[in-house]
Design an enzyme around this catalytic site. Structure first.
Site, PDB file in Angstrom:
ATOM      1  N   GLU A 238      56.148  84.353  39.811  1.00 35.63           N
ATOM      2  CA  GLU A 238      55.053  84.985  40.524  1.00 35.63           C
ATOM      3  C   GLU A 238      55.045  84.590  42.016  1.00 35.63           C
ATOM      4  O   GLU A 238      54.823  85.416  42.877  1.00 35.63           O
ATOM      5  CB  GLU A 238      53.730  84.563  39.867  1.00 35.63           C
ATOM      6  CG  GLU A 238      52.485  85.234  40.412  1.00 35.63           C
ATOM      7  CD  GLU A 238      52.238  86.610  39.791  1.00 35.63           C
ATOM      8  OE1 GLU A 238      52.578  86.771  38.608  1.00 35.63           O
ATOM      9  OE2 GLU A 238      51.729  87.481  40.499  1.00 35.63           O
ATOM     10  N   ASP A 239      55.263  83.338  42.295  1.00 30.65           N
ATOM     11  CA  ASP A 239      54.993  82.815  43.645  1.00 30.65           C
ATOM     12  C   ASP A 239      56.202  82.356  44.455  1.00 30.65           C
ATOM     13  O   ASP A 239      56.044  81.863  45.569  1.00 30.65           O
ATOM     14  CB  ASP A 239      54.013  81.618  43.545  1.00 30.65           C
ATOM     15  CG  ASP A 239      52.682  82.016  42.946  1.00 30.65           C
ATOM     16  OD1 ASP A 239      52.318  83.206  43.084  1.00 30.65           O
ATOM     17  OD2 ASP A 239      52.017  81.164  42.340  1.00 30.65           O
TER      18      ASP A 239
END
Ligand code: MN
Length: 570
Positions: A68-69
């Site tokens: 996700e990051d």
């Protein structure tokens, strides 16, 4: 032992490789707390390790935010760690996609349901995805202070409404309780302050008392050949104390389990043996013995509970359980898995799927899913009802979520909001449609109460309300109006009136006689109007059986210096 110890002792292992990869991927990223982002991944993995989850879960915990990051892709994770860990990371990533905004309006309630639905399907696919998500949330809640207030509130609300109930459903009461407690100060700051100032002293007194009586108990058990593995004290959690106080007029004296004594023994027969010894030592408070071993709670919780009248006539709640029960109560399904693994002597990963299959509610949901259109309103309704089997969550027009027992009506809701709202309630609208006051509320309903000044509750309400708050307030209001309720309402209890010479141990003797007659005490009140030696004891008991009551009175008459004794049905 923590994740770092594993990394040190086995630098080439899966956990170590995940550690280094995640550390590299998150390099330079900071959390709101100012610390390195990787610390969050590490803390999540440490929590998973403390729940004794397997290597793949711990590794996926380290990697859970990378896709996700960070630039790291799922394909790279799969190439490096294989399909299993990639599947877990992907599952956690997908669960995080929907941003929760709290059930402020009907659309957002839909978001909540959507989130719950995702969680439940994740559970049925592989429980470990949900464990990782829960560990992630636990660490986020522990560090929530660093976030701006609106975000704190949103995350605390989501924790209370989604994560804590799921943890509870998975049998992880300790985690559910910690999540509720962490959320509580953000959701109810005033109440939190009130509790902190008002409860501490009482809490310390009770703990001191338990320390005093513990040796007496240990001795009695020992005389009977029973040596417990451990005896400790468990303080009631702030959040659950608060909700319990709400139900007891904020009277701390009515909370017997503010601090409970917990006894851990070797096996089930010792549980019952200990219960017998304790009841011989101190008389039990009738109606408070709960056998969750013979009849576990729906989430699997097992223990014996009793409240006894200890020295100085103080009430003490005692919980008795085996070590295995204790661990399962604390860690829920994770502990189940551990015991299964021990039994089979090896690591069997399919266990997560099998446990999920054994969970009745997960199975039911899978069936519904195959029968219905997943997005249909019916499905969502069915899911909500099953998920919160005995509780419903309804919503005020302002967006507050109110937790009520199943079957609750608009009148229960109204009294839950405020006594005055209940007393002056004349009508209700549910999801914008008018409904009768005895209408059964369902989870997700938006409920609006219509009030009218100077109105009084109706006796008929007593026939359908589900909560004792509502029932008590209605009775009180009717009494205040001077209405003779007795003529119209079937009595459900009897009130004994006993005037007897006061002496130490009197209350205990009275309770013992009543409990030996297998009658439950609802309330016990002693008053001394003239300051004399003969207090008036009013004891409400849960029976209307005249024969039983009269037999009981014969026994009570044998107490020394009884002045007066009588009863009436109420
Ligand atoms: Mn995270």
């Amino acid at each position: 032992m923590g994740v770092k110890d594993i990394v040190r002792s086995n630098p080439g292992g899966v956990i170590s490789r995940a550690y280094y990869l995640a550390e590299k991927a998150h390099a330079g990223q900071k959390r709101k707390t100012g610390e390195a982002y990787f610390n969050h991944a590490l803390a999540t993995a440490d929590i998973l390790l403390s729940w004794r989850l397997d290597e793949a879960s711990v590794a996926a915990g380290l990697l859970h935010d990378t896709v996700e990051d960070t630039p790291l892709t799922l394909a790279e994770i799969e190439k490096e760690f294989g399909a299993e860990i990639a599947f877990l990371v992907d599952g956690v990533t997908k669960l995080g996609r929907i941003k929760y905004r709290g059930a402020e309006n009907v659309e957002n309630a839909g978001v909540k349901v959507e989130n719950l639905r995702k969680m439940i399907f994740a559970i049925s696919e592989d429980l470990r995805v949900v464990f990782i998500k829960l560990a992630d949330r636990l660490h986020n809640m522990r560090t929530l202070a660093a976030l701006p207030p609106p975000k704190q509130k949103r995350i605390a609300l989501e924790t209370n409404e989604i994560y804590a109930p799921i943890a509870y459903r998975l049998g992880m009461q300790n985690l559910a309780g910690e999540l509720n407690d962490l959320a509580f100060p953000y959701l109810h700051p005033q109440e939190y302050k009130w509790l902190k100032t008002n409860v501490r002293e009482e809490y310390e007194d009770r703990e001191k008392y338990l320390h005093q009586i513990k040796p007496i108990l240990v001795k009695a058990l020992k005389v009977n050949g029973l040596v417990p593995l451990a005896i400790d004290f468990r303080a009631k959690r702030m959040s659950s104390l608060y909700y319990k106080l709400l139900r007891h007029d904020m009277d701390i004296n009515k909370i017997y389990d503010l601090v409970a004594m917990r006894i851990i023994v070797n096996n089930v027969s010792e549980c019952y043996a200990a219960l017998g010894i304790i009841h011989h030592l101190w008389p039990p408070l009738p109606g408070r013995i709960k056998d969750y071993i013979a009849m576990p709670k729906p989430n699997g919780y097992r223990s014996l509970h009793t409240t006894v009248i200890g020295p100085q006539e103080k009430f003490v709640e005692i919980q008795i359980r085996t070590k295995q029960m204790h661990e399962e109560n604390e860690y829920g399904i994770a502990a189940h898995w551990l015991y299964q693994q021990k039994k089979s002597g090896g690591l069997d990963k399919s266990i997560f799927k099998r446990i999920a299959e054994e969970l009745h509610w997960v199975r039911q949901l899978r069936e519904w899913q195959s029968q219905m259109n997943v997005n249909s309103e019916d499905f969502i309704q069915a899911m909500k009802i099953d998920f919160f089997k005995d509780r419903i969550f309804v919503i005020t027009p302002k967006g507050d979520v109110i937790d009520l027992p199943a079957g609750a009506t608009p009148v229960d809701f109204a009294y839950h909001i405020h006594t005055e709202v209940g007393n002056t309630c004349v009508g209700a609208r549910v999801n914008n449609a008018f409904v009768p006051l005895d209408h059964e509320l369902r989870s997700g309903d938006v409920v609006e109460i219509i009030t009218q000044k100077n109105k009084m509750p109706s006796e008929d309400w007593l026939k359908f309300v589900k909560t004792s708050i509502a029932r008590n307030h209605i009775r009180e209001a009717l009494r205040a109006r001077g209405k003779r309720l007795k003529a119209k309402i079937e009595p459900s209890r009897a009130e004994l009136r006993l005037v007897v010479k006061d002496r130490p141990g009197l209350i205990k003797d009275i309770s013992t006689i009543i409990s030996r007659s297998h009658v439950n005490i609802v309330s016990f009140q002693a008053s001394n109007p003239h300051g004399g030696k003969f207090p008036v004891n009013k004891i409400e008991i849960a029976t209307t059986n005249r024969e039983k009551i009269e037999k009981l009175i014969l026994k009570l008459k044998k107490l020394k210096e009884v002045q007066e004794i009588g009863y009436q049905l109420v």
